[in-house]
Scaffold this motif. Structure first.
Motif, short mmCIF file in Angstrom:
data_model
loop_
_atom_site.label_atom_id
_atom_site.label_comp_id
_atom_site.label_asym_id
_atom_site.label_seq_id
_atom_site.Cartn_x
_atom_site.Cartn_y
_atom_site.Cartn_z
N GLU A 47 0.83 -1.20 0.00
CA GLU A 47 0.00 0.00 0.00
C GLU A 47 0.87 1.26 0.00
N PRO A 48 0.46 2.28 -0.76
CA PRO A 48 1.28 3.48 -0.85
C PRO A 48 1.19 4.35 0.39
N THR A 49 2.25 5.09 0.64
CA THR A 49 2.19 6.19 1.59
C THR A 49 1.45 7.34 0.92
N ALA A 50 1.08 8.34 1.70
CA ALA A 50 0.46 9.53 1.11
C ALA A 50 1.42 10.20 0.14
N VAL A 51 2.70 10.23 0.48
CA VAL A 51 3.70 10.85 -0.40
C VAL A 51 3.74 10.14 -1.75
N ALA A 52 3.71 8.81 -1.73
CA ALA A 52 3.76 8.05 -2.98
C ALA A 52 2.49 8.25 -3.80
N ALA A 53 1.34 8.28 -3.13
CA ALA A 53 0.08 8.47 -3.85
C ALA A 53 0.00 9.87 -4.46
N ILE A 54 0.46 10.86 -3.72
CA ILE A 54 0.47 12.23 -4.24
C ILE A 54 1.43 12.35 -5.41
N ALA A 55 2.58 11.68 -5.33
CA ALA A 55 3.53 11.68 -6.44
C ALA A 55 2.88 11.08 -7.69
N ALA A 56 2.06 10.05 -7.51
CA ALA A 56 1.37 9.43 -8.64
C ALA A 56 0.36 10.40 -9.26
N ILE A 57 -0.31 11.18 -8.41
CA ILE A 57 -1.25 12.19 -8.92
C ILE A 57 -0.51 13.23 -9.75
N LYS A 58 0.67 13.60 -9.30
CA LYS A 58 1.44 14.64 -9.97
C LYS A 58 1.92 14.22 -11.36
N GLU A 59 1.84 12.93 -11.66
CA GLU A 59 2.22 12.46 -12.99
C GLU A 59 1.16 12.80 -14.04
N PHE A 60 -0.01 13.26 -13.58
CA PHE A 60 -1.10 13.61 -14.49
C PHE A 60 -1.27 15.13 -14.54
N ASP A 61 -1.60 15.63 -15.70
CA ASP A 61 -1.88 17.05 -15.86
C ASP A 61 -3.23 17.35 -15.23
N PRO A 62 -3.29 18.24 -14.24
CA PRO A 62 -4.56 18.54 -13.57
C PRO A 62 -5.66 19.02 -14.52
N LYS A 63 -5.26 19.58 -15.66
CA LYS A 63 -6.26 20.06 -16.63
C LYS A 63 -6.93 18.91 -17.36
N GLU A 64 -6.39 17.69 -17.23
CA GLU A 64 -6.91 16.55 -17.97
C GLU A 64 -7.92 15.71 -17.19
N TYR A 65 -8.23 16.10 -15.96
CA TYR A 65 -9.23 15.37 -15.19
C TYR A 65 -10.00 16.33 -14.30
N ALA A 66 -11.19 15.92 -13.92
CA ALA A 66 -12.06 16.77 -13.10
C ALA A 66 -11.88 16.46 -11.62
N ASP A 67 -12.39 15.32 -11.18
CA ASP A 67 -12.40 14.99 -9.75
C ASP A 67 -11.35 13.93 -9.43
N VAL A 68 -11.00 13.86 -8.15
CA VAL A 68 -10.14 12.79 -7.63
C VAL A 68 -11.04 11.82 -6.87
N VAL A 69 -11.02 10.56 -7.30
CA VAL A 69 -11.95 9.56 -6.76
C VAL A 69 -11.16 8.45 -6.06
N PHE A 70 -11.48 8.21 -4.80
CA PHE A 70 -10.83 7.13 -4.07
C PHE A 70 -11.61 5.85 -4.33
N CYS A 71 -11.07 5.06 -5.25
CA CYS A 71 -11.72 3.83 -5.69
C CYS A 71 -10.71 3.03 -6.49
N GLY A 72 -10.32 1.89 -5.97
CA GLY A 72 -9.37 1.04 -6.69
C GLY A 72 -9.78 -0.40 -6.54
#
Length: 197
Positions: A47-72
C-alpha cells in the motif's frame, strides 16, 4: 512492475490505495481481471504512503481530469489516514474529492469516521447493492455482522454532516430497484442505478 496508485477513467482520476476489502461481492470486478479500461494491473505489492500516492497524482496534468476519486481494487477506508492526506492535497490543487465505499469504514476503523470525512471528502458514493439485509449478506458476503444496518447508518450520517451522498446499486436484472430506492430515500441520500462493468 510498478504499482498503479492513480489511473484515469473517463474524466476523473482514480486513486488505488489498498487491495483489502471486508466484502466478497458476487459481482466484484476484481474477480473479472487485473484492472479496468487502461489502468494496468490494480493489484498492489504494497500500500502506498500519502507521499507516494500524491507523487502518482502529480504524474497527471490537472487540466486533464475533473475529480479525484478514491476507488481502486479495495475498500479505500482501510487506508483512511493516507486517503485523508491525499484528499487534502487534491483539494489544495482545486479538485473535488469523492469516496466510493462499501459504507463499512466505521466498522473497519473501529470509530466514527464521518467527522473525519467532512471537509476532506466532497462526495461519498455508498454501494447499497440490495434491498434488505438477507439479500445483501447473500450477495456481498460481509465479514461484519450487521453490515446492512451499518451502511444505512453511515449513509444517513454522511447526509447529516452535509456531505453530498449517493447510494448505488448494480442493475443485474435480479434486484428490486424500487425497493432499493425506498431504502435509500430513508437515509436522505441520492439514488443511482449503475450498470455492471
Amino acid at each position: 512492475m510498478k504499482d498503479v496508485y492513480a489511473y484515469r477513467v473517463y474524466d476523473n482520476l482514480y486513486i488505488n490505495l489498498t487491495n483489502r476489502c471486508c466484502n466478497a461481492c458476487a459481482f466484484c470486478i476484481r474477480d473479472e481481471g487485473d484492472g479496468i479500461e487502461n489502468s494496468g494491473s490494480l493489484w498492489l505489492s504494497g500500500e502506498p504512503t500519502a507521499v507516494a500516492a500524491i507523487a502518482a497524482i502529480k504524474e497527471f496534468d490537472p487540466k486533464e481530469y475533473a475529480d479525484v476519486v478514491f476507488c481502486g481494487y479495495g475498500e479505500p477506508t482501510y487506508a483512511l489516514t493516507v486517503m485523508l492526506e491525499v484528499a487534502a492535497y487534491a483539494r489544495s490543487i482545486g479538485k473535488k474529492t469523492r469516496l466510493n465505499t462499501n459504507g463499512l469504514g466505521c466498522f473497519i476503523n473501529g470509530k466514527d469516521i464521518v467527522p473525519l470525512l467532512k471537509g476532506a471528502i466532497d462526495c461519498v458514493s455508498v454501494s447499497l447493492n440490495e434491498s434488505d439485509p438477507d439479500r445483501y449478506d447473500a450477495l456481498c458476503k460481509p465479514r461484519f455482522a450487521g453490515a446492512y444496518d451499518e451502511i444505512l447508518r453511515f449513509t444517513a450520517a454522511c447526509v447529516k454532516a452535509g456531505i453530498d451522498t449517493t447510494m448505488t446499486i448494480v442493475n443485474d436484472g435480479d434486484i428490486d430497484i424500487d425497493k432499493c430506492a425506498r431504502v435509500c430515500e430513508s437515509t436522505g441520500a441520492k439514488f443511482r442505478v449503475r450498470e455492471k462493468i
